[in-house]
Enzyme design. Sequence first.
Site, PDB file in Angstrom:
ATOM      1  N   ASN A 106       0.859  -1.183   0.000  1.00 48.51           N
ATOM      2  CA  ASN A 106       0.000   0.000   0.000  1.00 48.51           C
ATOM      3  C   ASN A 106       0.904   1.245   0.000  1.00 48.51           C
ATOM      4  OD1 ASN A 106      -1.452   2.238   1.023  1.00 48.51           O
ATOM      5  ND2 ASN A 106      -3.055   0.873   1.732  1.00 48.51           N
ATOM      6  N   HIS A 111       1.017   6.197   1.757  1.00 48.82           N
ATOM      7  CA  HIS A 111       1.735   7.160   2.599  1.00 48.82           C
ATOM      8  C   HIS A 111       2.956   7.767   1.923  1.00 48.82           C
ATOM      9  CE1 HIS A 111      -1.283   6.779   5.504  1.00 48.82           C
ATOM     10  NE2 HIS A 111      -1.109   5.481   5.592  1.00 48.82           N
ATOM     11  N   HIS A 145      -5.524   3.659  -1.820  1.00 49.13           N
ATOM     12  CA  HIS A 145      -6.844   4.062  -1.321  1.00 49.13           C
ATOM     13  C   HIS A 145      -7.126   5.485  -1.781  1.00 49.13           C
ATOM     14  CE1 HIS A 145      -9.554   4.473   2.538  1.00 49.13           C
ATOM     15  NE2 HIS A 145     -10.218   4.723   1.424  1.00 49.13           N
ATOM     16  N   ARG A 151      -9.179   8.203  -1.147  1.00 53.07           N
ATOM     17  CA  ARG A 151     -10.135   8.607  -0.113  1.00 53.07           C
ATOM     18  C   ARG A 151     -11.017   9.738  -0.618  1.00 53.07           C
ATOM     19  NH1 ARG A 151      -8.806   6.723   5.216  1.00 53.07           N
ATOM     20  NH2 ARG A 151     -10.496   8.095   5.824  1.00 53.07           N
ATOM     21  N   ARG A 200      -6.765  12.707   0.804  1.00 53.16           N
ATOM     22  CA  ARG A 200      -5.677  13.140   1.689  1.00 53.16           C
ATOM     23  C   ARG A 200      -4.322  12.551   1.279  1.00 53.16           C
ATOM     24  NH1 ARG A 200      -7.318   9.929   7.153  1.00 53.16           N
ATOM     25  NH2 ARG A 200      -9.218  11.111   6.802  1.00 53.16           N
ATOM     26  N   GLU A 224      -8.573   0.559  -3.024  1.00 49.40           N
ATOM     27  CA  GLU A 224      -9.422   0.616  -1.825  1.00 49.40           C
ATOM     28  C   GLU A 224     -10.365   1.792  -1.989  1.00 49.40           C
ATOM     29  OE1 GLU A 224      -6.838   0.944   1.483  1.00 49.40           O
ATOM     30  OE2 GLU A 224      -6.047  -1.074   1.244  1.00 49.40           O
ATOM     31  N   THR A 247     -17.436  -2.500  15.271  1.00 53.17           N
ATOM     32  CA  THR A 247     -16.645  -2.051  16.424  1.00 53.17           C
ATOM     33  C   THR A 247     -15.151  -2.255  16.195  1.00 53.17           C
ATOM     34  OG1 THR A 247     -17.244  -4.169  17.359  1.00 53.17           O
ATOM     35  CG2 THR A 247     -18.342  -2.228  18.276  1.00 53.17           C
ATOM     36  N   GLU A 267     -10.988  -9.162   2.938  1.00 50.10           N
ATOM     37  CA  GLU A 267      -9.717  -8.821   3.601  1.00 50.10           C
ATOM     38  C   GLU A 267     -10.005  -8.682   5.084  1.00 50.10           C
ATOM     39  OE1 GLU A 267      -7.053  -6.093   1.731  1.00 50.10           O
ATOM     40  OE2 GLU A 267      -6.246  -5.454   3.675  1.00 50.10           O
ATOM     41  N   HIS A 277      -3.604  -4.487   7.719  1.00 48.51           N
ATOM     42  CA  HIS A 277      -3.693  -3.326   8.615  1.00 48.51           C
ATOM     43  C   HIS A 277      -2.801  -3.531   9.841  1.00 48.51           C
ATOM     44  CE1 HIS A 277      -5.395   0.592   9.601  1.00 48.51           C
ATOM     45  NE2 HIS A 277      -5.093   0.243  10.832  1.00 48.51           N
TER      46      HIS A 277
END
Length: 246
Positions: free
Chosen positions: A14, A17, A50, A52, A56, A77, A108, A158, A197
Amino acid sequence: MSALVPGRLRLGVNIDHVATIRNARGGDHPDPVRAAQIVAAVGGDGITAHLREDRRHIRDDDLARIQAATDLPLNLEMAATDEMLEIALRHKPHAACIVPEKREERTTEGGLDAAGQHNHLAPVVGRLLDAGIRVSLFIAPDPRQIEAALRLGVPVVELHTGEYAHATGDERAVELRKVADMAALAAKNGIEPHAGHGLTYENVQPIAAIPQLAELNIGHYLVGEAIFTGLEAAVRRMRELMDEAR
Ligand code: PXP
């Protein structure tokens, strides 16, 4: 292509970042496309990005540039919104992983509430599948979410490893068991399980040892390590640890 070797635990990297750092200054450097090319050169099996809703990190134009720059499968994603669906159908990535972006879409444990969101997700999943895109749902390792994924007819889930990654002491074994049990349940029902993750050099091996898992998607830690050792070395090390665990 390494992505098609059967039985091998694939590593999707991924690169979000890298774009986070680029966007901190608003220019073009560091370019996530260059990261994708390094991942391809070093034997990564896929690129995960991803897009978003708030852009971002990854930007719209990054998607086509990533697709043009490497032969690796792109795993997009995306939130289950009309806007993202339209973008996915236009770019036709190899795979689309539906992720929660809003609080009410989450269980949750932080995964997508596939059980509670069935009616919202069904048409999105259907349109993606009709376009030949391999659809995955990013869900907590919870039997209700696997059942919901089955009802939605997705080929892939996933499993969210965030709770496992954050757990300490005895709790970690409990969280690991949930991921292992749900990988087995998914596979038994014909769904290919992936996981991701919060995975690091330190915590990846028990997850990589789960035999039913076909793919791990790892980002933040690899990009962080890349600052110190370079992305090539970081991806190689993660690959070695995954292979050792199998
Ligand atoms: N898989 C999915 C579906 C994700 O949304 C993310 C990013 O949160 C990852 C994997 C990678 O997680 P990380 O960056 O913590 O390695």
